[in-house]
Motif scaffolding. Structure first.
Motif, mmCIF file in Angstrom:
data_model
loop_
_atom_site.group_PDB
_atom_site.id
_atom_site.type_symbol
_atom_site.label_atom_id
_atom_site.label_comp_id
_atom_site.label_asym_id
_atom_site.label_seq_id
_atom_site.Cartn_x
_atom_site.Cartn_y
_atom_site.Cartn_z
ATOM 1 N N VAL A 21 0.842 -1.204 0.000
ATOM 2 C CA VAL A 21 0.000 0.000 0.000
ATOM 3 C C VAL A 21 0.869 1.242 0.000
ATOM 4 O O VAL A 21 0.635 2.189 -0.762
ATOM 5 C CB VAL A 21 -0.935 0.004 1.233
ATOM 6 N N ARG A 22 1.888 1.221 0.831
ATOM 7 C CA ARG A 22 2.769 2.386 0.950
ATOM 8 C C ARG A 22 3.496 2.672 -0.364
ATOM 9 O O ARG A 22 3.661 3.844 -0.750
ATOM 10 C CB ARG A 22 3.784 2.142 2.069
ATOM 11 N N VAL A 23 3.914 1.632 -1.067
ATOM 12 C CA VAL A 23 4.590 1.820 -2.347
ATOM 13 C C VAL A 23 3.636 2.439 -3.368
ATOM 14 O O VAL A 23 3.995 3.364 -4.111
ATOM 15 C CB VAL A 23 5.158 0.486 -2.865
ATOM 16 N N LEU A 24 2.409 1.957 -3.408
ATOM 17 C CA LEU A 24 1.429 2.518 -4.336
ATOM 18 C C LEU A 24 1.120 3.971 -4.005
ATOM 19 O O LEU A 24 0.988 4.807 -4.908
ATOM 20 C CB LEU A 24 0.147 1.686 -4.326
ATOM 21 N N LEU A 25 0.999 4.294 -2.728
ATOM 22 C CA LEU A 25 0.757 5.680 -2.336
ATOM 23 C C LEU A 25 1.909 6.577 -2.792
ATOM 24 O O LEU A 25 1.695 7.697 -3.268
ATOM 25 C CB LEU A 25 0.568 5.791 -0.826
ATOM 26 N N GLN A 26 3.131 6.077 -2.648
ATOM 27 C CA GLN A 26 4.279 6.861 -3.092
ATOM 28 C C GLN A 26 4.266 7.026 -4.609
ATOM 29 O O GLN A 26 4.605 8.088 -5.130
ATOM 30 C CB GLN A 26 5.577 6.191 -2.640
ATOM 31 N N ALA A 27 3.863 5.994 -5.312
ATOM 32 C CA ALA A 27 3.775 6.093 -6.770
ATOM 33 C C ALA A 27 2.723 7.117 -7.198
ATOM 34 O O ALA A 27 2.845 7.744 -8.256
ATOM 35 C CB ALA A 27 3.440 4.723 -7.365
ATOM 36 N N MET A 28 1.707 7.317 -6.363
ATOM 37 C CA MET A 28 0.640 8.272 -6.657
ATOM 38 C C MET A 28 0.996 9.705 -6.281
ATOM 39 O O MET A 28 0.219 10.629 -6.545
ATOM 40 C CB MET A 28 -0.636 7.869 -5.904
ATOM 41 N N MET A 29 2.153 9.921 -5.660
ATOM 42 C CA MET A 29 2.479 11.218 -5.081
ATOM 43 C C MET A 29 2.319 12.406 -6.031
ATOM 44 O O MET A 29 1.768 13.437 -5.647
ATOM 45 C CB MET A 29 3.888 11.202 -4.498
ATOM 46 N N PRO A 30 2.788 12.357 -7.275
ATOM 47 C CA PRO A 30 2.602 13.531 -8.141
ATOM 48 C C PRO A 30 1.127 13.902 -8.309
ATOM 49 O O PRO A 30 0.772 15.086 -8.268
ATOM 50 C CB PRO A 30 3.224 13.078 -9.472
ATOM 51 N N SER A 31 0.285 12.895 -8.461
ATOM 52 C CA SER A 31 -1.147 13.160 -8.610
ATOM 53 C C SER A 31 -1.758 13.646 -7.301
ATOM 54 O O SER A 31 -2.644 14.511 -7.298
ATOM 55 C CB SER A 31 -1.877 11.897 -9.074
ATOM 56 N N LEU A 32 -1.310 13.102 -6.174
ATOM 57 C CA LEU A 32 -1.832 13.540 -4.882
ATOM 58 C C LEU A 32 -1.431 14.990 -4.601
ATOM 59 O O LEU A 32 -2.230 15.768 -4.063
ATOM 60 C CB LEU A 32 -1.331 12.626 -3.765
ATOM 61 N N THR A 33 -0.214 15.350 -4.955
ATOM 62 C CA THR A 33 0.225 16.728 -4.768
ATOM 63 C C THR A 33 -0.610 17.674 -5.613
ATOM 64 O O THR A 33 -1.016 18.755 -5.165
ATOM 65 C CB THR A 33 1.713 16.868 -5.139
ATOM 66 N N ASN A 34 -0.898 17.275 -6.831
ATOM 67 C CA ASN A 34 -1.740 18.086 -7.705
ATOM 68 C C ASN A 34 -3.140 18.236 -7.120
ATOM 69 O O ASN A 34 -3.735 19.320 -7.169
ATOM 70 C CB ASN A 34 -1.814 17.448 -9.094
ATOM 71 N N GLU A 35 -3.660 17.152 -6.562
ATOM 72 C CA GLU A 35 -4.984 17.198 -5.936
ATOM 73 C C GLU A 35 -4.988 18.160 -4.744
ATOM 74 O O GLU A 35 -5.937 18.917 -4.540
ATOM 75 C CB GLU A 35 -5.366 15.788 -5.468
ATOM 76 N N LEU A 36 -3.922 18.134 -3.990
ATOM 77 C CA LEU A 36 -3.818 19.019 -2.828
ATOM 78 C C LEU A 36 -3.821 20.481 -3.260
ATOM 79 O O LEU A 36 -4.552 21.310 -2.702
ATOM 80 C CB LEU A 36 -2.532 18.701 -2.059
ATOM 81 N N VAL A 37 -3.019 20.801 -4.259
ATOM 82 C CA VAL A 37 -2.900 22.185 -4.716
ATOM 83 C C VAL A 37 -4.167 22.650 -5.422
ATOM 84 O O VAL A 37 -4.658 23.770 -5.199
ATOM 85 C CB VAL A 37 -1.676 22.336 -5.644
ATOM 86 N N ARG A 38 -4.717 21.795 -6.262
ATOM 87 C CA ARG A 38 -5.852 22.191 -7.100
ATOM 88 C C ARG A 38 -7.162 22.254 -6.342
ATOM 89 O O ARG A 38 -8.016 23.105 -6.615
ATOM 90 C CB ARG A 38 -5.980 21.201 -8.267
ATOM 91 N N LEU A 39 -7.348 21.367 -5.372
ATOM 92 C CA LEU A 39 -8.660 21.224 -4.743
ATOM 93 C C LEU A 39 -8.652 21.562 -3.254
ATOM 94 O O LEU A 39 -9.460 22.355 -2.784
ATOM 95 C CB LEU A 39 -9.151 19.784 -4.941
ATOM 96 N N LEU A 40 -7.721 20.981 -2.519
ATOM 97 C CA LEU A 40 -7.801 21.097 -1.074
ATOM 98 C C LEU A 40 -7.255 22.411 -0.521
ATOM 99 O O LEU A 40 -7.768 22.918 0.478
ATOM 100 C CB LEU A 40 -7.085 19.917 -0.418
ATOM 101 N N VAL A 41 -6.229 22.971 -1.121
ATOM 102 C CA VAL A 41 -5.710 24.251 -0.622
ATOM 103 C C VAL A 41 -6.760 25.362 -0.737
ATOM 104 O O VAL A 41 -6.994 26.102 0.232
ATOM 105 C CB VAL A 41 -4.403 24.634 -1.332
ATOM 106 N N PRO A 42 -7.456 25.521 -1.873
ATOM 107 C CA PRO A 42 -8.529 26.530 -1.925
ATOM 108 C C PRO A 42 -9.647 26.254 -0.924
ATOM 109 O O PRO A 42 -10.193 27.188 -0.333
ATOM 110 C CB PRO A 42 -9.040 26.418 -3.371
#
Length: 244
Positions: free
Chosen positions: A68-89
């Motif tokens: 699970v942890r490896v997959l989460l790390q593989a998703m990091m670029p997309s998760l960072t984008n989600e954070l900036v695009r959706l959650l920060v506002p």
């Protein structure tokens, strides 16, 4: 979000041994020199190779949290984008009770991604990484909508929220419970503390809702609710100190 932790975990002897054990049991995972190499091939390799590696990891997630942890790390670029695009506002919006320093939006994103990975355990879909990212997005949107519904339904007013009448001027309240109600009403009226903070403390301290009920209403874990209430109470206390 995960990178500092991964720099230690992903390069450890234990993680390399775990990868070797996976490779012994699943040819799809062979050829990767390290967990970092595995992640790089998922992110940047050709689509067939990336898909096969994801399938291999998804076959493990039901019983191996490191997968699970490896997959989460593989998703990091997309998760960072989600954070900036959706959650920060959203964190900056008055429609939610999130604040810049509470770390809750990061937790929402991590929990959503973790849930998405577990939901797809054993999947052999055509586009596994896309499935994980879009399911994470959907879960985050659901959580934000839940938060906004809760905020909308719990506006702070004397009649609806407090259900109590302040004592006449110059008179002391009859009990510490009434004193707390008066305190919360005052800070809400004067705008020294966010209404969401006052609502949360009132419902859990005065209206008889227990922590599990409040957590369920907010759509968070009980631990998350308790941390949120502690932050709200700290802000209320700090507001009173400033006035004093």
């Amino acid at each position: 979000m995960f990178d500092e932790e991964w720099a230690v975990v992903g390069s450890s002897v234990v993680s390399r041994r775990r990868l070797a054990a996976w490779q012994d049991g699943d040819p799809r995972l062979r050829g990767c020199r390290s967990p970092a190499d595995l992640i790089a091939r998922i992110r940047h390799g050709d689509l067939f190779d990336s898909r096969e590696l994801c399938h291999g990891l998804l076959a493990l997630v039901g019983h191996d949290e490191f997968a699970v942890r490896v997959l989460l790390q593989a998703m990091m670029p997309s998760l960072t984008n989600e954070l900036v695009r959706l959650l920060v506002p959203v964190r900056a919006s008055s429609s939610t009770s999130f604040t810049a320093d509470d770390g809750e939006v990061d937790q929402i994103l991590v929990c959503a991604a973790n849930q998405a990975v577990h939901e797809h355990a054993g999947s052999i879909s055509m586009w596994p990484m896309s499935d994980l990212v879009h399911r994470t997005h959907r879960l985050v949107v659901q959580r934000i909508r839940h938060e906004r519904r809760w905020m909308s339904a719990n506006c702070v007013t004397d009649e609806v929220l407090f259900g109590t009448v302040a004592p006449p001027p110059g008179e002391e309240p009859d009990s510490s419970v009434e004193a707390l109600a008066v305190l919360l009403r005052d800070v809400a009226r004067e705008g020294r503390v966010a209404k969401a903070d006052v609502a949360l403390v009132w419902k859990s301290r005065l209206a008889g809702f227990d922590s599990a009920e409040m957590a369920g209403e907010l759509g968070v874990s009980t631990d998350t609710f308790l941390r949120r209430r502690h932050r709200a109470e700290s802000r209320i206390v700090e507001a009173m100190r400033e006035v004093a």
